[in-house]
Structures are given as structure tokens and as C-alpha cells.
Write an enzyme that holds these catalytic residues in place. Structure first.
Site, PDB file in Angstrom:
ATOM      1  N   ARG A 208      -3.939  -4.841  12.957  1.00  0.00           N
ATOM      2  CA  ARG A 208      -3.679  -5.996  12.080  1.00  0.00           C
ATOM      3  C   ARG A 208      -4.393  -6.997  11.977  1.00  0.00           C
ATOM      4  NH1 ARG A 208      -0.927  -2.817  10.403  1.00  0.00           N
ATOM      5  NH2 ARG A 208       1.272  -2.652  10.339  1.00  0.00           N
ATOM      6  N   GLU A 237      -3.138 -11.649   3.984  1.00  0.00           N
ATOM      7  CA  GLU A 237      -3.259 -10.571   2.992  1.00  0.00           C
ATOM      8  C   GLU A 237      -2.240 -11.010   1.870  1.00  0.00           C
ATOM      9  OE1 GLU A 237      -3.128  -6.595   4.359  1.00  0.00           O
ATOM     10  OE2 GLU A 237      -4.753  -6.609   5.845  1.00  0.00           O
ATOM     11  N   HIS A 254      -7.394  -2.987   3.601  1.00  0.00           N
ATOM     12  CA  HIS A 254      -6.159  -2.379   4.507  1.00  0.00           C
ATOM     13  C   HIS A 254      -5.975  -0.777   3.934  1.00  0.00           C
ATOM     14  CE1 HIS A 254      -2.340  -3.595   6.822  1.00  0.00           C
ATOM     15  NE2 HIS A 254      -2.601  -2.328   6.971  1.00  0.00           N
TER      16      HIS A 254
END
Length: 381
Positions: A208, A237, A254
Site C-alpha cells: 500500500r 492515487e 498499481h
């Protein structure tokens, strides 16, 4: 029954069409108005599911086709009696593939052998445990850090994160985001720990984004420039730090877990959970969802150095450099936010290493063990 579903979830019709009508909405755009008359909501990690989204809806089930759940307010769901399911482990193999592809690329660029480095794995859950198993099978020196597991299972086999920083050449983060408490992971890699990384260290984050202090990492990279950052996850993000993006050796949007196999596995797991929630049985198996890979096998006729063979076979299935280059290009063309989301929305087909059979002939037979350890299906003549 109405099911609101993230438009990017694959096999939506096969997995959820039989339950009722599907309303496909891009994940970041799902709103309270969209779900007001929905009975079920199926999302991925980009949708924040909380009271603001669901308070005035009739949603009775929420499923996220992802390992992570920090985007879900589970306390609110429990209070409202809303059923919930996630897909733990669905894309764990894909994330490990990403790590191997990235580390083999870094080793090639830097001129060292991965086998000569020590790797610290922070977070030994679905992803971290699989990564440790593959690295150990490849004969790579590893240390593991997982305080919650160490607390339950005992300290044997676990080290604290500061020991990993002191002893390891590569640090891989695979932790969930825990905002507070004794095992908080928010800014687990804070400024002090980032500054303590030895020159030449590799920091890889595929857990994360908020587990790393991005400003501190940017400062280390811009100032001393003596460590290597491989970043798949980011703070804020998709509005990621453009300067940090430019400084990372490998920067991806990601997508570490974005294999077709992982996505389909996530869809299928939530299909099963929704069926159980409704008191129904699942009508098909996971294997029925997966198409055959475009490349089913390749043959090695001659022996190669182990890491050259690994790079050759890994890149035949997945090359992390493609994702890095695509993000660089889209950020230049569209800007950071739109470029980041464009890469995720239009992510190309990707399979997992286990879908490839490597056939070995003659002297190449000596590669049987390392290729098998990396995750391929291996056969000898």
C-alpha cells in the site's frame, strides 16, 4: 435484483449476470445515486465504500474482487447488516510474478546477481508468504517481518523491520494499510528508516502506498540518489507525486496483481460469496473461466546461466518494464492523474508464470529446479 459493478471487473456476465441486471460504472465514478436502488455492489480497490456511498441505498451485499479491504468501511457494513466478502489471495501469485520480474530487471541493470543479495519481506500474508517460498526455493537469502504473526505464532522465524533494514540488500513491502494501533503500517517506512537504508539498497513497495513516507523517499532519491525504488503503489492515487514518479527506477500504476488469472479468480471468489449470501450454489468452477494462454510452452535446448534463463522465461510471460514504460508515456501525454488511470483502465492482457510450461532438452535439464522454483511448469525430455 440489481447489481452495480465496477466496469473493469472481468467476466462480469459469467459471474454475476445470473443474479440479475448488471449496471456497469467505472470504479472511481460509482456514486450514491448509482447504488440507491441496487441490491449488491461489486467493486475493486478504487471505490471507497462507506456510509456516504451506501446510507440511502438498499444494498445488502458488498463484494470487493481484491485482496485489500482498506477501501471498505467494514464497521459500517456490520452495523447495517450488509453482507461483505473480499478475495484474499486472488492475485497473490501475480504480485510475486511482478516482484521477480522487477528484481531480475534491477539485477541486470545494476550488474549484480539476485542470488548474491539478501531480501527482506515485510508482511507475510498471502503475497509475502508466497514470495518467501519462491525466493527460498531459488536459494536466495531471506528474512521475514510480520509483527502481528510473530505476536501470535512466536518470534522464531521473524525479525523486526529495523533488522531487515540493517541486514538486507532488498526490502519488499507487502503489508496492508493499518492506520493506527500497535501494528500501524502508515508510514512504516518513515524518514528515519528511509535514511537508514544502505547505499545500493532496493526498496520495492507492492503493498500500500501509504506504508511509505513518499516525501522522505523523494528527498533521499533526489538528494543522495544512492538507493533504488521500485514502486507499484503510491500515496494519493491517482494523484501521485510526479517528482517521486520520475525518480523511481521502476514506476508502475498499481498493477502488480493485474494478471488475467488474478482478476478472474477475484471475480469467481466474489461470485461464490454472493451465491452463498443468497443461499444459492455456484454453478461453475474457476477453470471454466480461464482461457488458454497465448504462449502455452517454450523449449530450452541449451543450458544458460540461471538468472539469464529466469529472465528469458519470465519476460516471455510478463515484463515489468512494459508497465513502467507505459506509465511514463501516459503521464507525458495525459498528465499524472489521467495517465495513471488510463494505464489501469486499458491494462493489456497478462498471464501468470504458472500458465507457461518450460520444456528442457539436453544440457538445459540442469535448469529444472530453479525454473520450477520460480513458478513455471517444467518438463524434461
Amino acid at each position: 435484483m440489481k447489481v452495480v459493478i465496477d466496469a473493469n471487473i472481468p467476466a462480469a456476465d459469467a459471474c454475476f449476470g445470473a443474479f440479475g441486471s448488471l449496471a456497469r460504472v467505472p470504479g472511481r465514478e460509482i456514486s450514491a445515486a448509482d447504488v440507491a436502488d441496487a441490491d449488491a455492489l461489486i467493486v475493486r480497490s478504487v471505490t471507497q465504500v462507506n456510509q456516504a456511498l451506501l446510507a440511502n441505498s438498499r444494498v445488502g451485499f458488498v463484494g470487493t474482487c481484491t485482496i485489500g479491504t482498506d477501501h471498505i468501511d467494514q464497521a459500517f457494513l456490520n452495523e447495517q447488516g450488509i453482507g461483505f466478502a473480499s478475495a484474499p489471495g486472488c492475485n497473490a501469485e501475480a504480485v510475486v510474478d511482478y516482484v521477480l520480474s522487477s528484481l531480475l530487471t534491477i539485477a541486470e541493470r545494476e550488474g549484480w546477481a539476485l542470488s548474491e543479495r539478501s531480501v527482506g519481506v515485510v508482511g507475510v500474508g498471502n503475497v509475502g508468504s508466497r514470495l518467501l517460498a519462491r525466493l527460498k526455493a531459488l536459494g536466495i537469502s531471506v528474512l521475514a517481518c510480520d509483527p502481528p504473526r510473530a505476536e501470535v505464532e512466536g518470534a522464531h522465524g521473524f525479525s523486526d523491520i529495523d533488522e531487515l533494514i540493517a541486514r538486507c540488500d532488498v526490502l519488499c513491502l507487502h503489508t496492508p494499510l493499518v492506520a493506527s494501533g500497535p501494528h500501524s503500517t502508515h508510514h512504516l517506512l518513515n524518514a528515519q528508516r528511509i535514511n537508514e537504508l544502505a547505499p545500493g539498497s532496493v526498496l520495492l513497495n507492492a503493498g500500500r502506498g501509504d506504508c511509505v513516507d513518499g516525501l522522505a523517499l523523494r528527498s533521499r532519491l533526489a538528494g543522495q540518489g544512492d538507493i533504488i525504488a521500485v514502486l507499484d503503489v503510491w500515496e494519493q492515487e491517482p494523484a501521485i507525486d510526479a517528482n517521486l514518479h520520475d525518480l523511481a527506477t521502476l514506476a508502475t500504476p498499481h498493477v502488480a496483481g493485474h494478471s488475467l488469472d488474478g482478476k478472474l479468480r477475484g471475480s469467481w471468489m466474489i461470485h461464490q460469496a454472493l451465491a452463498a449470501h443468497l443461499g444459492q450454489s455456484s454453478s461453475f468452477g474457476f477453470d471454466e473461466l480461464c482461457p488458454p494462454p497465448a504462449l502455452e510452452s517454450l523449449t530450452l535446448e541449451q543450458a544458460l546461466p540461471v538468472e539469464d534463463a529466469l529472465r528469458l522465461c519470465v519476460r516471455a510471460v510478463y515484463d515489468t518494464r512494459r508497465d513502467h514504460d507505459t506509465l511514463q508515456r501516459q503521464v507525458r501525454q495525459l498528465g499524472v492523474v489521467k495517465g495513471f488511470d488510463h494505464c489501469r483502465t486499458h491494462y493489456p492482457l497478462r498471464r501468470e508464470l504458472a500458465t507457461l510450461e518450460v520444456r528442457l532438452n539436453g544440457a538445459a535439464n540442469e535448469l529444472f529446479e530453479p525454473l520450477g522454483a520460480a513458478g513455471f511448469r517444467v518438463s524434461v525430455a
